[in-house]
Enzyme design. Sequence first.
Site, mmCIF file in Angstrom:
data_model
loop_
_atom_site.group_PDB
_atom_site.id
_atom_site.type_symbol
_atom_site.label_atom_id
_atom_site.label_comp_id
_atom_site.label_asym_id
_atom_site.label_seq_id
_atom_site.Cartn_x
_atom_site.Cartn_y
_atom_site.Cartn_z
ATOM 1 N N PHE A 151 0.927 -1.321 -0.144
ATOM 2 C CA PHE A 151 0.076 -0.209 0.077
ATOM 3 C C PHE A 151 0.834 1.089 0.062
ATOM 4 O O PHE A 151 0.255 2.294 -0.428
ATOM 5 C CB PHE A 151 -0.856 0.042 1.165
ATOM 6 C CG PHE A 151 -0.348 0.299 2.575
ATOM 7 C CD1 PHE A 151 -0.038 1.550 2.890
ATOM 8 C CD2 PHE A 151 0.169 -0.815 3.344
ATOM 9 C CE1 PHE A 151 0.539 1.870 4.028
ATOM 10 C CE2 PHE A 151 0.837 -0.279 4.369
ATOM 11 C CZ PHE A 151 1.148 1.005 5.035
ATOM 12 N N LYS A 175 -1.804 -6.581 -9.919
ATOM 13 C CA LYS A 175 -2.788 -6.712 -8.864
ATOM 14 C C LYS A 175 -2.210 -5.552 -7.591
ATOM 15 O O LYS A 175 -1.283 -5.744 -6.810
ATOM 16 C CB LYS A 175 -2.478 -8.005 -7.867
ATOM 17 C CG LYS A 175 -3.766 -8.559 -7.247
ATOM 18 C CD LYS A 175 -4.186 -7.928 -5.941
ATOM 19 C CE LYS A 175 -3.315 -7.965 -5.010
ATOM 20 N NZ LYS A 175 -3.729 -7.067 -3.645
ATOM 21 N N SER A 228 5.067 -7.250 2.908
ATOM 22 C CA SER A 228 5.902 -7.528 4.201
ATOM 23 C C SER A 228 6.625 -9.036 4.195
ATOM 24 O O SER A 228 6.306 -9.584 3.170
ATOM 25 C CB SER A 228 4.757 -7.545 5.564
ATOM 26 O OG SER A 228 3.823 -8.607 4.998
ATOM 27 N N CYS A 283 9.731 1.337 3.200
ATOM 28 C CA CYS A 283 10.626 0.172 3.541
ATOM 29 C C CYS A 283 11.942 0.649 3.638
ATOM 30 O O CYS A 283 12.926 -0.174 4.023
ATOM 31 C CB CYS A 283 10.610 -0.846 2.340
ATOM 32 S SG CYS A 283 11.088 -0.252 0.929
ATOM 33 N N GLU A 383 9.898 -4.920 12.505
ATOM 34 C CA GLU A 383 9.147 -3.521 11.711
ATOM 35 C C GLU A 383 7.986 -3.091 12.295
ATOM 36 O O GLU A 383 7.053 -4.059 12.473
ATOM 37 C CB GLU A 383 9.058 -4.072 10.175
ATOM 38 C CG GLU A 383 8.652 -2.983 9.362
ATOM 39 C CD GLU A 383 8.418 -3.388 7.810
ATOM 40 O OE1 GLU A 383 7.664 -4.429 7.557
ATOM 41 O OE2 GLU A 383 9.104 -2.694 6.952
#
Length: 494
Positions: A151, A175, A228, A283, A383
């Site tokens: 996202f 996708k 992730s 990230c 994280e």
Amino acid sequence: MAPKLQNLINGQWVDPTGGGDKPLLNPADGTTVLAQFIESSPADVDRAVAAAVAAFPAWRDMPVIRRCRILFHCKQLLEQRSGQIAECMVRENGKTLAEAEGEVRRGIEVVEFAAGMPSMAKGDFIENIATRVDGYIYREPLGVVAGACPFNFPAMIPMWMFPVAIACGNTFILKPSDKCPMTGALVAGIMHEGGVPDGVLSVVHGGGDVVQQLITHPQVEAISFVGSTPVAEIVWRSAAAAGKRVQALGGAKNYIVVMPDADIEETAAAVIGSTYGCAGERCMASSVLVPVAGGDEIVDRVIALAKSLQLGDGLVGDTGMGPVITAEHKRRVESYIQIGVDEGATLRLDGRRAQVEGLPHGFFVGPTVFDHVTPSMRIAQEEIFGPVLSVMRAASLDEAITFANATPFGNGNSIFTASGGAARKFRNEIECGMIGINAGVPAPMAFFSFGGHKRSIFGDLRVHGPDGIEFYTRKKAVIERWPDTGPTGSVWGK
Ligand code: NAD
């Protein structure tokens, strides 16, 4: 009534038929419904794959220079409509307009890179490897390839993938993230308007089920994934089991090491940008600050700057930090703050209960700073993906590198110093794929490849740049032998 989000299949916008409707909320106010999200059914995915299969032969056979002319035209359209893309992204993701504009630019740079495909996808030739024998290698596209996205960069990450894939002659099924699907679909629509033929670039909305169907579909050749670490590992294993080519980029825990000789103002500004930019949902965000030998000055300066960040709607001019993506993610980030408190770290700035005037239901978490974090704490290792900074104090550069290398991740780490020797030692000994030297967000440009080490990546090849071309093509080696004389009496002479 908010519009339904549609799939792009064979050049047509069509409603997904899988059900499971959910409203997509603007994270800044937590209430405005931007669109109704509907899952794609297995039949929708089959239709997208069938269209991509049908489009492949003509697209593959189109001269690469003509494919690239289409990309050039798309680049112009994307530039003309970059404001629209950025605004769409702010509404669905929450980042600030300046961050969104920067993201669109980075995405367009991959289109620019891919438009140079004729010179990058060339093969190799050697004459006379034996008498009258020549050898050469050339690349061909794989066929239908698919990409699943997270996202946090809803325009740029799809654009890490499909420009390179289609420039190489593949057809591509995107996708987008189910949390942030509108911007990727908008970009794909602009590509279609720019001349990408029907079926060459499709969009199917959905979640993990759609990704799994794409992975196992017999006519999908390869899967690019960014998300992730747990999901990246699932995707990598599923793709391996299905015998598919896969690149799966995962999560991160990035450290910034600050030497005593670093420039305090420049370093503090970089730490703020890296930690709190995009509300920490990057990230490449720095989430651990490791001052070496002391560090009070840099930590105090970072806290002062963090306090001055204005929370708000990303479309409002003076907003320095927007909301996180969902109410659920806000709860997750806040639960990590509680974990840090329970682990005994010193909470010096607490972003919980952040209030923004006029936006009482927005998903805001304020800038947060923990001090005296130790290596075994979860807030040092896991994280969080929010605006939370952990400060770990190190006695030496060796110790700082040991702290950073102890995490399971290896995406991007940085050092701030005036010493070339310290920077060189850090570069050699740090275990990660992307390194910043006096740079807080060391994301490679489009013409390099992006990706980490350790549990930040599964698969051998990174995204875009030369690795992207390697990923989206396979090679054929040819040994060729021809007679060097024609038939007797032919126009060859003699
Ligand atoms: P996520 O892993 O929740 O979702 C990513 C994608 O996986 C989505 O498209 C989702 O629909 C799909 N998915 C969910 N379950 C699946 C399953 N079982 N099988 C297959 N696909 C499935 O990630 P997110 O919350 O959207 O994004 C944030 C994460 O992405 C962070 O961990 C961040 O570090 C990471 N990220 C990594 C990079 C990188 O380059 N390494 C870049 C951006 C984001």
